[in-house]
Design a protein around this motif. Sequence first.
Motif, mmCIF file in Angstrom:
data_model
loop_
_atom_site.group_PDB
_atom_site.id
_atom_site.type_symbol
_atom_site.label_atom_id
_atom_site.label_comp_id
_atom_site.label_asym_id
_atom_site.label_seq_id
_atom_site.Cartn_x
_atom_site.Cartn_y
_atom_site.Cartn_z
ATOM 1 N N LEU A 78 0.927 -1.034 0.073
ATOM 2 C CA LEU A 78 -0.120 0.026 0.134
ATOM 3 C C LEU A 78 0.871 1.290 -0.042
ATOM 4 C CD1 LEU A 78 -2.803 -1.131 2.603
ATOM 5 C CD2 LEU A 78 -3.057 -0.883 -0.007
ATOM 6 N N VAL A 79 0.323 2.368 -0.486
ATOM 7 C CA VAL A 79 1.078 3.640 -0.403
ATOM 8 C C VAL A 79 0.559 4.377 0.451
ATOM 9 C CG1 VAL A 79 1.352 5.585 -1.870
ATOM 10 C CG2 VAL A 79 1.362 3.153 -2.949
ATOM 11 N N PHE A 80 1.363 4.904 1.352
ATOM 12 C CA PHE A 80 1.094 5.673 2.674
ATOM 13 C C PHE A 80 1.765 7.037 2.438
ATOM 14 C CE2 PHE A 80 -0.236 1.689 4.578
ATOM 15 C CZ PHE A 80 -1.437 1.850 4.911
ATOM 16 N N LYS A 81 1.187 8.164 2.654
ATOM 17 C CA LYS A 81 1.967 9.541 2.626
ATOM 18 C C LYS A 81 1.599 10.359 3.956
ATOM 19 C CE LYS A 81 2.362 9.762 -2.476
ATOM 20 N NZ LYS A 81 2.245 10.504 -3.655
ATOM 21 N N LEU A 82 2.456 11.282 3.971
ATOM 22 C CA LEU A 82 2.440 12.087 5.113
ATOM 23 C C LEU A 82 2.402 13.467 4.500
ATOM 24 C CD1 LEU A 82 5.381 10.427 7.173
ATOM 25 C CD2 LEU A 82 2.861 10.144 7.823
ATOM 26 N N THR A 83 1.406 14.320 5.380
ATOM 27 C CA THR A 83 1.011 15.544 5.127
ATOM 28 C C THR A 83 1.472 16.419 6.303
ATOM 29 O OG1 THR A 83 -1.198 15.914 5.902
ATOM 30 C CG2 THR A 83 -0.783 15.252 3.501
ATOM 31 N N THR A 84 1.554 17.595 6.459
ATOM 32 C CA THR A 84 1.911 18.350 7.522
ATOM 33 C C THR A 84 0.653 18.204 8.714
ATOM 34 O OG1 THR A 84 0.843 20.424 6.815
ATOM 35 C CG2 THR A 84 3.169 20.081 6.483
ATOM 36 N N GLY A 102 -0.587 15.090 9.103
ATOM 37 C CA GLY A 102 -0.426 13.543 9.738
ATOM 38 C C GLY A 102 -0.446 12.641 8.485
ATOM 39 N N LEU A 103 -0.938 11.666 8.694
ATOM 40 C CA LEU A 103 -1.055 10.464 7.878
ATOM 41 C C LEU A 103 -2.418 10.549 6.782
ATOM 42 C CD1 LEU A 103 0.239 7.513 6.929
ATOM 43 C CD2 LEU A 103 -1.522 6.330 8.141
ATOM 44 N N VAL A 104 -1.886 10.100 5.235
ATOM 45 C CA VAL A 104 -3.085 9.976 4.506
ATOM 46 C C VAL A 104 -3.123 8.590 4.096
ATOM 47 C CG1 VAL A 104 -3.724 10.417 2.281
ATOM 48 C CG2 VAL A 104 -2.189 12.173 3.279
ATOM 49 N N GLN A 105 -4.349 8.133 4.548
ATOM 50 C CA GLN A 105 -4.821 6.638 4.329
ATOM 51 C C GLN A 105 -5.348 6.480 2.994
ATOM 52 O OE1 GLN A 105 -5.912 4.612 7.651
ATOM 53 N NE2 GLN A 105 -5.883 6.417 9.158
ATOM 54 N N PRO A 106 -5.508 5.356 2.494
ATOM 55 C CA PRO A 106 -5.873 4.927 1.119
ATOM 56 C C PRO A 106 -7.490 5.733 1.321
ATOM 57 C CG PRO A 106 -4.734 3.253 2.122
ATOM 58 C CD PRO A 106 -4.973 4.295 3.146
ATOM 59 N N ALA A 107 -7.925 6.211 0.178
ATOM 60 C CA ALA A 107 -9.284 6.736 -0.252
ATOM 61 C C ALA A 107 -9.542 6.254 -1.521
ATOM 62 C CB ALA A 107 -9.270 8.382 0.064
ATOM 63 N N VAL A 108 -10.033 5.190 -1.831
ATOM 64 C CA VAL A 108 -10.224 4.926 -3.288
ATOM 65 C C VAL A 108 -11.315 5.206 -3.847
ATOM 66 C CG1 VAL A 108 -8.670 2.515 -2.873
ATOM 67 C CG2 VAL A 108 -11.215 2.639 -2.260
ATOM 68 N N GLN A 109 -12.197 6.104 -3.134
ATOM 69 C CA GLN A 109 -13.427 6.554 -3.763
ATOM 70 C C GLN A 109 -12.662 7.575 -4.758
ATOM 71 O OE1 GLN A 109 -12.813 6.556 -0.639
ATOM 72 N NE2 GLN A 109 -13.065 8.582 0.297
ATOM 73 N N ASN A 110 -11.515 8.193 -4.569
ATOM 74 C CA ASN A 110 -10.861 9.079 -5.428
ATOM 75 C C ASN A 110 -10.153 8.314 -6.561
ATOM 76 O OD1 ASN A 110 -9.085 10.967 -6.897
ATOM 77 N ND2 ASN A 110 -8.093 11.501 -4.898
ATOM 78 N N ALA A 127 -7.812 8.778 -8.554
ATOM 79 C CA ALA A 127 -6.310 9.208 -8.574
ATOM 80 C C ALA A 127 -5.508 8.603 -7.345
ATOM 81 C CB ALA A 127 -6.064 10.648 -8.656
ATOM 82 N N ASP A 128 -6.302 8.081 -6.403
ATOM 83 C CA ASP A 128 -5.584 7.367 -5.340
ATOM 84 C C ASP A 128 -4.681 6.328 -5.794
ATOM 85 O OD1 ASP A 128 -5.962 7.236 -1.815
ATOM 86 O OD2 ASP A 128 -5.383 5.359 -2.772
ATOM 87 N N PRO A 129 -3.438 6.444 -5.128
ATOM 88 C CA PRO A 129 -2.290 5.512 -5.686
ATOM 89 C C PRO A 129 -2.830 3.820 -5.295
ATOM 90 C CG PRO A 129 -1.521 6.724 -3.669
ATOM 91 C CD PRO A 129 -2.754 7.386 -4.328
ATOM 92 N N ASN A 130 -3.722 3.887 -4.413
ATOM 93 C CA ASN A 130 -4.068 2.268 -4.156
ATOM 94 C C ASN A 130 -5.248 1.928 -4.663
ATOM 95 O OD1 ASN A 130 -2.170 1.983 -1.531
ATOM 96 N ND2 ASN A 130 -3.160 3.937 -1.157
#
Length: 402
Positions: free
Chosen positions: A125-131, A133-141, A143-146
Amino acid sequence: MPPRIRPRRALSAYLVAAALLAAGVTVAAPAPAVRAAVPDTVPLTIRNDSGRADQVYVYIIGTELSTGRQGWADASGTFHPWPAGGNPPTPAPDASIAGPANGRTLTIRMPKFSGRVYFSYGRKLVFKLTTGGLVQPAVQNPADPNRDILFNWSEYTLNDAGLWINSTQVDMFSVPYAVGVKRADGTTASTGRLRPGGYRGFFSALRAQPGGWSNLVQTRSDGTVLRALAPGHGIAAGSLSAGVLDDYIDRVWSKYASSTLTVTPFAHQPHIRYHGRVSGGVMNFTDGSGQVVTSFRKPDSDSVLGCHKHLDAPNDAVRGPLSRTLCAGFNRSTLLTNPQQPDTGPAGFYQDAVTNHYARHIHARTADGKAYAFAFDDVGAHESLVHDARPQNAYLTLDPLD
């Protein structure tokens, strides 16, 4: 029961206390003997019965309850805080644990978290961090990498009062799994398993459901079925009509303009009752003295399916429990047939032609009838959750996609 951790939803991540407070129950600190009975980590045994040859990857992420920090745990249960993120988001550290092959088991450790156990097939899975906190998968988007990864997750809280672990479909229905806990007396409680043929049967039923429900199903370019979005996410993504439940909502508002909806929100306190009537388009609830205690604007379909917005449920002793009850009644379409709520008898659920068909088809295919098909599916104890105050072992079983 603990609330769930849900992106876009308003419940606290501190699962146990929030739910108890919403139910008007006093939360006492566990006795020292109880605290001593819950170690800092509990073993989690993952069994892979999926029948798939893909490499499985497991993640334990969440909030460390002793500090409030967000992070991840390795296979030994050691906590690692997330580093600072960026804008645009930066890649998170690789928190994956290599899971068991098909037919095998792997035991790792769960720390005292309020969090999730993710698992994916074939790809990490692809997790990313913003200022923030954590960005979790949101596959309704789209463009989500997951978006094209086959994955799912369980939610859990382990604290001084014990372990709560569930299966959830609040955000999506995807690859099947069951959860369990071994008690101090050696017995095991489990939930989340589908009936034989339930996985494929769910997708077949949803695709055959008139009214755009089939649009919730997401597939990969090679034809692999990945998941079905929960209907609230479907509305946000434009794949389900924003007015999908409006007819039922309108009929409820019309009925209670000339009759009374009585809500007894606490089973252990039957003397606490509130009475709802619609006036000027608003449902006002009064207590036994006739005083208005809270009011609800007529919800739209998204408010009902997400149990938020016009059905916001704060962690208080009045509005929150009333909102939970309305949310369950709308999703299960029991508000027209029973003016005494909550209606906890499943025989009367989902009988109206306008209902949450996503939830209906999920519950019809679980082995014990339990699921978290919408946010407050725990009203009446219809949730897929197990709990024990002195957990000896937790279990996560990856089931076949049949």
